[in-house]
Design a protein around this motif. Structure first.
Motif, short mmCIF file in Angstrom:
data_model
loop_
_atom_site.label_atom_id
_atom_site.label_comp_id
_atom_site.label_asym_id
_atom_site.label_seq_id
_atom_site.Cartn_x
_atom_site.Cartn_y
_atom_site.Cartn_z
N LYS A 28 -11.50 -16.20 -87.86
CA LYS A 28 -11.24 -16.95 -89.10
C LYS A 28 -11.40 -16.07 -90.33
O LYS A 28 -10.64 -16.18 -91.30
CB LYS A 28 -12.20 -18.15 -89.15
CG LYS A 28 -12.02 -19.07 -90.36
CD LYS A 28 -10.66 -19.74 -90.32
CE LYS A 28 -10.56 -20.95 -91.23
NZ LYS A 28 -11.30 -22.11 -90.76
N ASP A 29 -12.41 -15.19 -90.27
CA ASP A 29 -12.65 -14.32 -91.42
C ASP A 29 -11.54 -13.29 -91.58
O ASP A 29 -11.20 -12.90 -92.70
CB ASP A 29 -14.02 -13.65 -91.25
CG ASP A 29 -15.13 -14.68 -91.13
OD1 ASP A 29 -15.23 -15.54 -92.03
OD2 ASP A 29 -15.87 -14.66 -90.12
N VAL A 30 -10.95 -12.87 -90.45
CA VAL A 30 -9.83 -11.92 -90.52
C VAL A 30 -8.66 -12.56 -91.27
O VAL A 30 -8.09 -11.96 -92.18
CB VAL A 30 -9.37 -11.50 -89.10
CG1 VAL A 30 -8.11 -10.64 -89.17
CG2 VAL A 30 -10.48 -10.77 -88.35
N MET B 13 -5.19 -17.44 -81.62
CA MET B 13 -4.59 -18.69 -82.12
C MET B 13 -5.10 -19.03 -83.52
O MET B 13 -4.34 -19.48 -84.37
CB MET B 13 -4.87 -19.84 -81.15
CG MET B 13 -4.04 -19.78 -79.89
SD MET B 13 -4.27 -21.28 -78.90
CE MET B 13 -5.03 -20.59 -77.44
N THR B 14 -6.40 -18.81 -83.74
CA THR B 14 -6.97 -19.08 -85.07
C THR B 14 -6.25 -18.25 -86.13
O THR B 14 -5.93 -18.75 -87.21
CB THR B 14 -8.49 -18.75 -85.06
OG1 THR B 14 -9.13 -19.65 -84.16
CG2 THR B 14 -9.10 -18.87 -86.44
N ILE B 15 -5.97 -17.01 -85.80
CA ILE B 15 -5.32 -16.13 -86.76
C ILE B 15 -3.86 -16.54 -86.99
O ILE B 15 -3.42 -16.74 -88.12
CB ILE B 15 -5.43 -14.66 -86.31
CG1 ILE B 15 -6.90 -14.22 -86.44
CG2 ILE B 15 -4.50 -13.75 -87.11
CD1 ILE B 15 -7.16 -12.79 -86.09
N CYS B 16 -3.12 -16.73 -85.89
CA CYS B 16 -1.70 -17.10 -86.03
C CYS B 16 -1.55 -18.44 -86.74
O CYS B 16 -0.61 -18.66 -87.50
CB CYS B 16 -1.03 -17.14 -84.66
SG CYS B 16 -0.78 -15.50 -83.97
N GLU C 127 -16.47 -8.96 -93.94
CA GLU C 127 -17.67 -9.81 -93.95
C GLU C 127 -17.21 -11.23 -93.67
O GLU C 127 -16.02 -11.53 -93.75
CB GLU C 127 -18.30 -9.78 -95.35
CG GLU C 127 -18.92 -8.47 -95.74
CD GLU C 127 -19.69 -8.65 -97.05
OE1 GLU C 127 -20.61 -9.48 -97.09
OE2 GLU C 127 -19.33 -7.97 -98.03
N PRO C 128 -18.14 -12.15 -93.39
CA PRO C 128 -17.73 -13.55 -93.33
C PRO C 128 -17.06 -13.94 -94.67
O PRO C 128 -17.54 -13.51 -95.73
CB PRO C 128 -19.06 -14.30 -93.14
CG PRO C 128 -19.97 -13.31 -92.52
CD PRO C 128 -19.57 -11.98 -93.12
N GLY D 242 -12.18 -34.60 -103.24
CA GLY D 242 -13.07 -33.79 -102.41
C GLY D 242 -12.83 -32.31 -102.66
O GLY D 242 -11.76 -31.89 -103.08
N ARG D 243 -13.88 -31.51 -102.41
CA ARG D 243 -13.81 -30.06 -102.68
C ARG D 243 -14.16 -29.31 -101.39
O ARG D 243 -15.21 -29.52 -100.81
CB ARG D 243 -14.80 -29.69 -103.77
CG ARG D 243 -14.46 -30.35 -105.11
CD ARG D 243 -15.70 -30.42 -105.97
NE ARG D 243 -15.38 -30.94 -107.29
CZ ARG D 243 -16.30 -31.52 -108.08
NH1 ARG D 243 -17.55 -31.63 -107.68
NH2 ARG D 243 -15.95 -31.97 -109.26
N THR D 244 -13.26 -28.40 -101.03
CA THR D 244 -13.35 -27.74 -99.73
C THR D 244 -13.64 -26.25 -99.87
O THR D 244 -12.98 -25.56 -100.64
CB THR D 244 -12.00 -27.89 -99.01
OG1 THR D 244 -11.72 -29.28 -98.86
CG2 THR D 244 -12.03 -27.23 -97.64
N PHE D 245 -14.63 -25.79 -99.11
CA PHE D 245 -14.82 -24.35 -98.91
C PHE D 245 -14.38 -24.05 -97.48
O PHE D 245 -15.00 -24.53 -96.53
CB PHE D 245 -16.30 -23.96 -99.04
CG PHE D 245 -16.94 -24.29 -100.37
CD1 PHE D 245 -16.35 -23.92 -101.56
CD2 PHE D 245 -18.16 -24.94 -100.41
CE1 PHE D 245 -16.96 -24.21 -102.79
CE2 PHE D 245 -18.79 -25.23 -101.63
CZ PHE D 245 -18.19 -24.87 -102.82
N LEU D 246 -13.34 -23.27 -97.32
CA LEU D 246 -12.89 -22.90 -95.97
C LEU D 246 -13.73 -21.75 -95.43
O LEU D 246 -14.00 -20.79 -96.16
CB LEU D 246 -11.42 -22.47 -95.98
CG LEU D 246 -10.40 -23.50 -96.42
CD1 LEU D 246 -9.01 -22.86 -96.48
CD2 LEU D 246 -10.40 -24.71 -95.49
N ALA D 247 -14.11 -21.85 -94.17
CA ALA D 247 -14.92 -20.80 -93.57
C ALA D 247 -14.85 -20.90 -92.05
O ALA D 247 -14.18 -21.77 -91.50
CB ALA D 247 -16.37 -20.92 -94.05
N SER D 248 -15.56 -19.99 -91.39
CA SER D 248 -15.57 -19.95 -89.93
C SER D 248 -16.54 -21.00 -89.37
O SER D 248 -17.40 -21.51 -90.09
CB SER D 248 -16.04 -18.57 -89.47
OG SER D 248 -17.44 -18.45 -89.73
#
Lengths: 205, 472
Positions: free
Chosen positions: B184-186, B220-223, B288-289, B443-449
């Motif tokens: 996810k971080d990539v 799959m996460t990356i694609c 980094e994350p 709503g407010r979203t922080f996307l992360a792993s």
């Protein structure tokens, strides 16, 4: 589908970059099985406050937007989801064209399938159009698909690119499915030469 | 010797019913069409109005995921509109002979989770679905992309699409990911680098040593998030990892057919010397994350970073965009995100709801409680993932920590099924979009792993997962 002829309209200016399809129509309005009536949901969360009252400062709620057919939007319009509802909502409100410097791929495809013109102009023309709206909001510009031109009030014509096949279909008022249906023989020949990869009818249940 | 070709070009050329000309796009044959309840009803209506059939129901599969509740399956669907849409999907599939894994089926789930897990998604295929995250399936070396509802109708009626040939971009990721840094971080790092429109008009091919080292679920996460960088499709060349994942899955070829298929798939990777239209490089060792601070997935930064200052941006339009985003997010320029209080953690979506995501999350969560101010939803990507996770006892870890263990679906990623943020709430989400209102109005979203999501759930604020991993 009606053939697209030249038309003139005021511009509705929305100078925001990367307007995504979740803004154009929020997902909660996608629980429909029809393409009708979605104009009411266009830009809903920008257009209405938490109580559902129109926000007077939002452009679509101002007199200038009523009856206008051209949305002038910031760079990279229509990013995000593949929802064609975004196009149906814009058309439901009355828009027939969106002018921007860049469009997301899926939005552009969806727009062309429905006769909503995604008109890509260079950054300089884009700036001029925004100034034009600011200085003279009532000014109309003409869009001519046949000539692939936006014609400004001073007579200057700015060309825009458009997929030639989609343009032909829109000028003739025919949809693209008809073209594919006419290729049935070639599709059958392809199928005969290429065994299918999976059979989804295999019943797992 | 023929011209060296890219993976994309090989798959593209195999599927040409008619080539592109100056006047018309290519006619591309589609091997697999996945259909869900939200973007298909108007297409079925069109078929009905024009007296058309589904040309290849045997190459089409339906499921339900977007508007379906993730509450227990014995509770009736409370939202009448969603219930009607779900019923319509059943009627449409029955009328047109399309196989369907409906709500309640043991194989129901997010369309991009079930395709791969059933072995339907295979190298070299063309795969489409009325959903932009169809790019997920490219992890297998398939050409897979999202389409609109008109195009869903085209594929239902003709099994073909009119397409102009996209350009290719190599995304080279070299090196190895450090502890706490995940797939996810990539992809968040890539999108932060190129922006949300950076890949428009391109198909990505992810390559390099860091990609080769990833599992299928990580690929799959990356694609999956290729579309968040503007690219309709992202691909990874098939290799032994791909074949090992596919072998024995229900729809994968068997016996001699398997051997033939693998031999064919080995010919797909990009040839030595093939040319891409563009190339971008990511150094895996330095990643980094990542976390997003704004209202599109390109507004991301390393989790230890500080929120950018609009005053440092020269371009007036970009500056305005950032000001608007920070206003919506109620965040201050130059402030860190670490330590920012959160209300919700969402672990799920077609980006990060597979078994390996749940395992990684549970391993970090085990023995902890989530903070009392946090609601955490864990939504497996499919009924199969749910069963597998339960067989491993992962659900007990989530529940013991105070998280909700729910039924499979898109859930709070798109917030159209009742799972949603309240206005003003902050969430750390493992999903793919942080657009305004995406996870619920206001709503407010922080996307992360998933690792960052779990670490943040435990502390009740945005947390660098490396702090916890290093202690283990």
């Amino acid at each position: 589908m009606q053939p697209i002829r030249p038309f003139s309209s005021r511009l509705v200016a929305l100078p925001i970059e990367n307007i995504d399809t979740d803004q154009i129509i929020p997902a909660r309005f996608l629980k429909t099985t029809s393409a009708e009536g979605l104009g009411a949901a266009l830009f809903y969360d920008w257009r209405y406050d938490a109580q559902g009252a129109p926000r007077p400062d939002f452009i679509l709620n101002q007199p200038q937007a009523q009856g206008a057919h051209i949305l002038l939007a910031g760079h990279n319009f229509g990013a995000g989801s593949s929802r064609e509802h975004a196009v149906w909502a814009l058309q439901g409100f009355g828009f027939r064209a969106v002018i921007s410097t860049y469009f997301a791929d899926i939005f552009r495809n969806n727009a062309l399938k429905n006769g909503l013109l995604p008109i890509q102009v260079d950054a300089e023309t884009h700036r001029q159009l925004f100034s034009l709206v600011q200085e003279a909001p009532e000014t109309e510009v003409q869009i001519n698909l046949e000539a692939q031109q936006v014609v400004l009030p001073d007579g200057r014509a700015v060309s825009f690119p458009i997929d030639p096949f989609a343009r032909r279909c829109l000028l003739d008022g025919v949809d693209q499915l008809g073209y594919l249906l006419n290729m049935a023989d070639r599709i059958a020949a392809y199928e005969a030469a290429h065994p299918q990869r999976v059979n989804t009818l295999l019943n797992l249940a | 010797m023929s011209q060296p070709r890219t993976l994309f070009e090989k798959v593209w050329e195999r599927h040409l019913v008619a080539p592109q000309t100056d006047e018309s796009p290519a006619v591309l044959y589609i091997d697999l069409h996945l259909v869900h309840e939200v973007t298909s009803p108007q297409a079925f209506t069109m078929l009905r109005e024009r007296g058309l059939k589904v040309r290849r129901p045997d190459c089409t599969l339906g499921t339900m995921d977007h508007s379906t509740p993730t509450t227990p399956l014995d509770i009736p669907i409370m939202d009448a509109q969603a219930a009607a849409q779900i019923e319509q999907m059943k009627r449409n599939c029955a009328e047109f002979g399309v196989p369907l894994y409906a709500l309640g089926s043991a194989y129901q789930g997010i369309v991009h989770v079930i395709g791969p897990e059933l072995g339907l998604t295979q190298p070299g295929m063309t795969i489409v679905c009325g959903d932009s995250h169809t790019s997920t399936h490219g992890a297998f070396g398939a050409l897979a992309f999202g389409i609109g509802t008109s195009e869903v109708g085209h594929v239902l009626a003709t099994q073909c699409l009119l397409q102009n040939k996209p350009k290719t971009m190599a995304v080279r990721v070299e090196g190895s990911l450090k502890l706490g840094v995940s797939a996810k971080d990539v992809i968040l790092a890539l999108i932060a680098k190129i922006g949300v429109g950076g890949g428009t008009g391109y198909v990505f091919e992810y390559c390099g040593s860091a990609i080769r080292a990833l599992s299928m679920e990580e690929r799959m996460t990356i694609c999956n998030m290729s579309i968040e960088g503007g690219a309709r499709a992202g691909m990874v060349a098939p290799d032994e990892t791909t074949f090992a994942y596919l072998e024995g899955r229900p729809f994968a070829p068997k016996g001699e057919a398997w051997e033939c298929a693998v031999a064919d798939w080995r010919t797909l990777p990009t040839d030595e010397g093939a040319v891409f239209d563009a190339e971008v490089y990511i150094d895996a060792d330095s990643l980094e994350p990542m976390i997003t601070y704004g209202t599109n997935p390109g507004m991301g930064m390393p989790i230890t970073g500080r929120i950018p200052d609009p005053d440092s941006i020269g371009d007036p339009s970009q500056r305005e965009t950032l000001i608007k985003a920070l206003k919506y997010m109620d965040l201050q320029p130059n402030a860190p995100l670490l330590g920012h209080k959160i209300d919700v953690v969402f672990l799920g979506s077609c980006t990060n709801s597979r078994l390996s995501d749940l395992r990684a999350a549970a391993a970090l969560l085990k023995g902890h409680k989530i903070a009392p101010n946090v609601r955490m939803l864990v939504v497996p990507g499919s009924q199969q993932v749910k069963r597998q996770a339960e067989a491993e006892g992962l659900h007990e870890i989530f529940k013991a920590a105070g998280a909700e263990w729910r039924e499979a679906g898109c859930s709070m990623c798109i917030a159209m099924n009742g799972d949603q943020l309240q206005p003003g709430e902050y969430a750390v989400s493992t999903s793919n979009r942080n657009f305004e209102g995406r996870q619920g109005k206001g709503g407010r979203t922080f996307l992360a792993s998933p690792l960052t999501a779990v670490a943040s759930a435990i502390n009740g604020c945005v947390t660098d997962p490396r702090e916890m991993l290093e202690r283990v």
